[in-house]
Design a protein around this motif. Structure first.
Motif, PDB file in Angstrom:
ATOM      1  N   ILE A  22       0.907  -1.234   0.123  1.00  0.00           N
ATOM      2  CA  ILE A  22      -0.066   0.044  -0.009  1.00  0.00           C
ATOM      3  C   ILE A  22       0.707   1.346  -0.067  1.00  0.00           C
ATOM      4  O   ILE A  22       0.823   2.198  -0.854  1.00  0.00           O
ATOM      5  CB  ILE A  22      -0.811  -0.089   1.296  1.00  0.00           C
ATOM      6  N   THR A  23       1.706   1.256   0.823  1.00  0.00           N
ATOM      7  CA  THR A  23       2.791   2.472   0.977  1.00  0.00           C
ATOM      8  C   THR A  23       3.518   2.763  -0.515  1.00  0.00           C
ATOM      9  O   THR A  23       3.432   3.738  -0.867  1.00  0.00           O
ATOM     10  CB  THR A  23       3.938   2.134   2.018  1.00  0.00           C
ATOM     11  N   SER A  24       3.916   1.643  -1.240  1.00  0.00           N
ATOM     12  CA  SER A  24       4.561   1.733  -2.345  1.00  0.00           C
ATOM     13  C   SER A  24       3.432   2.342  -3.505  1.00  0.00           C
ATOM     14  O   SER A  24       3.816   3.387  -4.149  1.00  0.00           O
ATOM     15  CB  SER A  24       5.138   0.482  -2.836  1.00  0.00           C
ATOM     16  N   TRP A  25       2.271   1.871  -3.432  1.00  0.00           N
ATOM     17  CA  TRP A  25       1.228   1.943  -4.476  1.00  0.00           C
ATOM     18  C   TRP A  25       0.728   3.522  -4.557  1.00  0.00           C
ATOM     19  O   TRP A  25       0.907   4.392  -5.326  1.00  0.00           O
ATOM     20  CB  TRP A  25       0.128   1.035  -4.425  1.00  0.00           C
ATOM     21  N   VAL A  26       0.479   3.931  -3.186  1.00  0.00           N
ATOM     22  CA  VAL A  26      -0.081   5.395  -2.921  1.00  0.00           C
ATOM     23  C   VAL A  26       0.933   6.418  -3.051  1.00  0.00           C
ATOM     24  O   VAL A  26       0.651   7.850  -3.064  1.00  0.00           O
ATOM     25  CB  VAL A  26      -1.001   5.407  -1.572  1.00  0.00           C
ATOM     26  N   SER A  27       2.421   6.054  -2.813  1.00  0.00           N
ATOM     27  CA  SER A  27       3.257   6.969  -3.047  1.00  0.00           C
ATOM     28  C   SER A  27       3.923   7.377  -4.182  1.00  0.00           C
ATOM     29  O   SER A  27       4.780   7.944  -4.352  1.00  0.00           O
ATOM     30  CB  SER A  27       4.313   6.839  -1.896  1.00  0.00           C
ATOM     31  N   ARG A  28       3.593   6.504  -5.209  1.00  0.00           N
ATOM     32  CA  ARG A  28       4.126   6.778  -6.538  1.00  0.00           C
ATOM     33  C   ARG A  28       4.046   8.097  -7.281  1.00  0.00           C
ATOM     34  O   ARG A  28       2.730   8.661  -7.304  1.00  0.00           O
ATOM     35  CB  ARG A  28       3.591   5.748  -7.517  1.00  0.00           C
ATOM     36  N   GLY A  29       4.937   8.792  -7.470  1.00  0.00           N
ATOM     37  CA  GLY A  29       5.099  10.212  -8.045  1.00  0.00           C
ATOM     38  C   GLY A  29       4.453  11.309  -7.191  1.00  0.00           C
ATOM     39  O   GLY A  29       4.214  12.194  -7.690  1.00  0.00           O
ATOM     40  N   ARG A  30       4.397  10.879  -5.847  1.00  0.00           N
ATOM     41  CA  ARG A  30       4.033  11.801  -5.119  1.00  0.00           C
ATOM     42  C   ARG A  30       4.765  12.217  -3.725  1.00  0.00           C
ATOM     43  O   ARG A  30       4.223  12.549  -2.722  1.00  0.00           O
ATOM     44  CB  ARG A  30       2.564  11.672  -4.512  1.00  0.00           C
ATOM     45  N   ARG A  31       6.196  12.326  -3.995  1.00  0.00           N
ATOM     46  CA  ARG A  31       6.986  12.248  -2.639  1.00  0.00           C
ATOM     47  C   ARG A  31       7.569  13.509  -2.436  1.00  0.00           C
ATOM     48  O   ARG A  31       8.026  13.890  -1.389  1.00  0.00           O
ATOM     49  CB  ARG A  31       7.986  11.134  -2.848  1.00  0.00           C
ATOM     50  N   GLY A  32       7.226  14.283  -3.366  1.00  0.00           N
ATOM     51  CA  GLY A  32       8.101  15.759  -3.493  1.00  0.00           C
ATOM     52  C   GLY A  32       7.413  16.977  -2.554  1.00  0.00           C
ATOM     53  O   GLY A  32       7.887  17.907  -2.282  1.00  0.00           O
ATOM     54  N   SER A  33       5.895  16.980  -2.690  1.00  0.00           N
ATOM     55  CA  SER A  33       5.026  17.965  -2.262  1.00  0.00           C
ATOM     56  C   SER A  33       4.998  17.962  -0.750  1.00  0.00           C
ATOM     57  O   SER A  33       4.519  16.951  -0.203  1.00  0.00           O
ATOM     58  CB  SER A  33       3.612  17.851  -2.803  1.00  0.00           C
ATOM     59  N   ALA A  34       4.926  18.842   0.051  1.00  0.00           N
ATOM     60  CA  ALA A  34       4.856  19.153   1.285  1.00  0.00           C
ATOM     61  C   ALA A  34       3.287  18.898   1.750  1.00  0.00           C
ATOM     62  O   ALA A  34       2.892  18.139   2.615  1.00  0.00           O
ATOM     63  CB  ALA A  34       5.172  20.505   1.882  1.00  0.00           C
ATOM     64  N   VAL A  35       2.485  19.323   0.759  1.00  0.00           N
ATOM     65  CA  VAL A  35       0.977  18.889   1.113  1.00  0.00           C
ATOM     66  C   VAL A  35       0.733  17.373   1.163  1.00  0.00           C
ATOM     67  O   VAL A  35       0.009  16.919   1.823  1.00  0.00           O
ATOM     68  CB  VAL A  35       0.158  19.758   0.153  1.00  0.00           C
ATOM     69  N   GLU A  36       1.377  16.804  -0.042  1.00  0.00           N
ATOM     70  CA  GLU A  36       1.049  15.322  -0.164  1.00  0.00           C
ATOM     71  C   GLU A  36       1.569  14.807   1.145  1.00  0.00           C
ATOM     72  O   GLU A  36       1.344  13.618   1.553  1.00  0.00           O
ATOM     73  CB  GLU A  36       1.896  14.945  -1.354  1.00  0.00           C
ATOM     74  N   PHE A  37       3.183  15.241   1.468  1.00  0.00           N
ATOM     75  CA  PHE A  37       3.811  14.394   2.514  1.00  0.00           C
ATOM     76  C   PHE A  37       3.046  14.527   3.898  1.00  0.00           C
ATOM     77  O   PHE A  37       2.689  13.731   4.606  1.00  0.00           O
ATOM     78  CB  PHE A  37       5.041  14.723   2.660  1.00  0.00           C
ATOM     79  N   TYR A  38       2.665  15.775   4.306  1.00  0.00           N
ATOM     80  CA  TYR A  38       2.181  16.167   5.720  1.00  0.00           C
ATOM     81  C   TYR A  38       0.752  15.803   5.633  1.00  0.00           C
ATOM     82  O   TYR A  38       0.113  15.409   6.784  1.00  0.00           O
ATOM     83  CB  TYR A  38       2.374  17.541   5.993  1.00  0.00           C
ATOM     84  N   ALA A  39       0.024  16.080   4.605  1.00  0.00           N
ATOM     85  CA  ALA A  39      -1.551  15.871   4.634  1.00  0.00           C
ATOM     86  C   ALA A  39      -2.313  15.148   3.693  1.00  0.00           C
ATOM     87  O   ALA A  39      -3.459  15.156   3.411  1.00  0.00           O
ATOM     88  CB  ALA A  39      -1.934  17.424   4.358  1.00  0.00           C
ATOM     89  N   GLY A  40      -1.464  14.450   2.780  1.00  0.00           N
ATOM     90  CA  GLY A  40      -2.136  13.548   1.817  1.00  0.00           C
ATOM     91  C   GLY A  40      -2.998  14.231   0.902  1.00  0.00           C
ATOM     92  O   GLY A  40      -3.774  13.609   0.132  1.00  0.00           O
ATOM     93  N   GLY A  41      -2.405  15.379   0.420  1.00  0.00           N
ATOM     94  CA  GLY A  41      -3.275  16.264  -0.460  1.00  0.00           C
ATOM     95  C   GLY A  41      -4.606  16.766  -0.424  1.00  0.00           C
ATOM     96  O   GLY A  41      -5.162  17.324  -1.129  1.00  0.00           O
ATOM     97  N   ARG A  42      -4.845  16.566   1.154  1.00  0.00           N
ATOM     98  CA  ARG A  42      -6.177  16.866   1.431  1.00  0.00           C
ATOM     99  C   ARG A  42      -7.342  16.558   0.778  1.00  0.00           C
ATOM    100  O   ARG A  42      -8.320  17.279   0.569  1.00  0.00           O
ATOM    101  CB  ARG A  42      -6.241  18.327   1.761  1.00  0.00           C
ATOM    102  N   LEU A  43      -7.056  15.435   0.425  1.00  0.00           N
ATOM    103  CA  LEU A  43      -8.511  14.563  -0.467  1.00  0.00           C
ATOM    104  C   LEU A  43      -9.200  13.541   0.039  1.00  0.00           C
ATOM    105  O   LEU A  43      -9.982  12.838  -0.470  1.00  0.00           O
ATOM    106  CB  LEU A  43      -7.583  14.071  -1.771  1.00  0.00           C
ATOM    107  N   PHE A  44      -9.035  13.382   1.519  1.00  0.00           N
ATOM    108  CA  PHE A  44      -9.715  12.222   2.047  1.00  0.00           C
ATOM    109  C   PHE A  44     -11.111  12.750   2.560  1.00  0.00           C
ATOM    110  O   PHE A  44     -11.598  13.851   2.877  1.00  0.00           O
ATOM    111  CB  PHE A  44      -9.090  11.846   3.254  1.00  0.00           C
ATOM    112  N   SER A  45     -12.043  11.921   2.242  1.00  0.00           N
ATOM    113  CA  SER A  45     -13.560  12.077   2.605  1.00  0.00           C
ATOM    114  C   SER A  45     -13.626  12.101   4.158  1.00  0.00           C
ATOM    115  O   SER A  45     -12.817  11.625   4.899  1.00  0.00           O
ATOM    116  CB  SER A  45     -14.442  11.214   2.236  1.00  0.00           C
ATOM    117  N   PRO A  46     -14.734  12.661   4.859  1.00  0.00           N
ATOM    118  CA  PRO A  46     -14.845  12.616   6.379  1.00  0.00           C
ATOM    119  C   PRO A  46     -14.945  11.113   6.687  1.00  0.00           C
ATOM    120  O   PRO A  46     -14.408  10.669   7.813  1.00  0.00           O
ATOM    121  CB  PRO A  46     -16.273  13.327   6.278  1.00  0.00           C
TER     122      PRO A  46
END
Length: 530
Positions: free
Chosen positions: A23-47
């Motif tokens: 899971i870690t490998s799959w969801v992190s592909r191509g998304r390792r450089g952004s601070a918003v991605e690393f700290y907050a997961g892109g703020r895309l999660f539903s409630p």
């Protein structure tokens, strides 16, 4: 434990670790450089997703192993942890969830620094957040060590040592590789597994007693050796004034500490709006409430079926009560059912620990990089460089947590978490509430509030019976105890609030009215929120 137990449980451990690494490998592909991605997961999660993740982050080894063990050993007095952990979410829901989401970006320090001078506030809040996180990590390490030592036959130090080291290494991999997005999905998977395991065990306990809860409680009391006193308050926190004050101190820490936990506050930044943050908390309260009701049944079930003596013989702090209960419910040692159920519960508990340490490590590494490092390089540091520092910080925090986990391996995990809650309520909660609700609050007041709660809390723990002066202390052969309470919350929490007030009223720098007005509007409306 037999070879069957060891093999099956270790296979399940391996399957879970492999799945979560995938899971870690799959969801992190191509998304390792952004601070918003690393700290907050892109703020895309539903409630709902975030609510499950919060529940997965919060329902730790302290809940599954520690609370059930305390109830099995001490009966009614062990219930304080379940009640305190759950009631604390009302404070989070009504006071901080929406406001924190609107005012901050990634950490607690973002909320405070919005209306203060950044550098001193970020350094203070970052230091406090790392301290709380490390204390919380230690509890998870102790739980992991107790669990695998039982699996490998209770052979003690060697099994616990290698387990703690392995958990520390895995948590560094999860955080540095996958960031918040991977950590969130691991926590969701873990929450589903843990709730499923708790429902199964609770149902089996109730079936054993034909649904007669009164009979369950009477049997637990009879086997406890304390009779009806096992079902009444006072077995642990009764008697002299010291024990009663400890009861009050622990209650304050549990109820107020959750709102100051860095890894809980950071979860509010993973959703797009404040409304979503509030709905996340509602989801998590429902899940966590149901789970803590089940821990009560599991604790008294372990007392009634396994017996406190057997639990204490396996682990003096009671951390192995639930796995032993699963073994008995499945048919006992040597039976196929017992082997399977024990292995499943042990794997679920281990999954619980891995998911929680990933979340806590991410929050603490974010504090190091976004608060401590960035405050020294404000205006010069690049987001990509900040993320690299966070990954490196995760490794350093892992080493510290491993060392302290090995030192504290004989203490109950719920008790250790209680200490982390006390430090969070003493250092983080005062500065957070003052920043959100007090117009006159100043930079000096913020710094004094953090250190005025943090330093006394840590110092009182070091001078308490937890560290020395008692047979169950970290250093049982030393005696430099001079503070009688095991939990410092009763003293350190008021000191944190008092220090913040005193720093503000003695400050020569007037509060910035414009910044306060901007923060107030943003906190209430979400206008301009990141």
């Amino acid at each position: 434990m037999t070879g069957e137990h060891q093999t099956l449980a270790l296979v399940l451990f391996g399957v879970f670790v492999a799945v979560t690494l995938a899971i870690t490998s799959w969801v992190s592909r191509g998304r390792r450089g952004s601070a918003v991605e690393f700290y907050a997961g892109g703020r895309l999660f539903s409630p709902m997703e975030n609510g499950f993740a919060i529940a997965g982050d919060y329902m730790s080894a302290a809940s599954f192993l520690g609370i059930s063990g305390l109830i099995a050993l001490f009966g009614y007095d062990g219930l304080l942890y379940s009640v305190g952990f759950l009631v604390a979410w009302l404070v989070v829901l009504f006071l901080v969830a929406e406001l924190v989401r609107n005012c901050g970006r990634f950490t607690l320090a973002d909320v405070v620094a919005a209306r203060m001078r950044e550098r001193p506030v970020r350094i203070a809040a970052g230091t406090s957040s790392v301290t709380v996180s490390v204390l919380y990590l230690v509890a998870q390490m102790v739980g992991a060590g107790s669990l695998v030592a039982l699996l490998l036959g209770g052979t003690g130090a060697a099994a616990q040592t290698w387990t703690v080291i392995a958990v520390g290494a895995l948590m560094v991999v999860y955080v540095s590789w996958g960031g918040m997005r991977a950590t969130t999905w691991i926590q969701i998977v873990k929450a589903v597994l843990l709730l499923g395991g708790a429902v199964t065990l609770t149902a089996l306990v109730l079936v054993r007693f034909h649904g007669d809860v009164d009979r369950l409680l009477r049997t637990a009391a009879d086997r406890s050796g304390h009779g009806t006193a096992f079902l009444a308050p006072g077995l642990t926190y009764g008697g002299d004034w010291t024990a009663r004050l400890d009861f009050i101190s622990l209650g304050l820490a549990l109820v107020l500490g959750t709102a100051g936990l860095p890894h809980i506050l950071s979860r509010f930044y993973t959703v797009p709006t404040a409304r979503a943050a509030r709905r996340s908390v509602v989801w998590s309260i429902a899940l966590i409430g149901g789970f803590y009701l089940m821990t009560i049944v599991l604790g008294f079930g372990a007392a009634a079926i396994v017996g406190p003596q057997a639990v204490r013989a396996s682990n003096t702090a009671g951390n192995t009560a639930v796995p032993l209960l699963a073994l008995d419910l499945g048919g006992g040692a040597g039976s196929t059912g017992g082997t399977v159920l024990f292995a499943v519960v042990a794997a679920v508990a281990f999954a619980t620990i891995l998911a929680v340490v990933a979340g806590v490590t991410l929050a603490s590494s974010a504090s190091v990089a976004h608060d401590l490092y960035a405050s020294l390089r404000r205006g010069r540091g690049e987001p990509r460089g900040e993320v690299a520092v966070a990954r490196a910080a995760a490794a350093g925090i892992g080493v510290v947590a491993i060392a302290l986990g090995l030192l504290a391996r004989d203490l109950n995990v719920a008790f250790l978490v209680g200490l982390a809650f006390a430090v969070a309520a003493s250092a983080n909660l005062p500065v957070l509430l003052y920043s959100l609700f007090w117009r006159r609050f100043t930079t000096r007041g913020a710094v004094w509030a953090v250190y005025g709660g943090l330093v006394p809390a840590v110092a009182l723990v070091l001078l308490s019976p937890v560290v020395s002066g008692s047979p169950d202390a970290l250093f049982p052969h030393a005696d430099f105890q001079c503070f009688p309470l095991q939990n410092p919350g009763l003293v350190s929490i008021p000191l944190g609030f008092l220090a913040g007030w005193l720093g503000t009223v003695t400050s020569t720098e007037p509060p910035d009215a414009a910044k306060h007005a901007e923060t107030e509007v943003r906190s209430l409306t979400g206008a301009g929120a990141a």
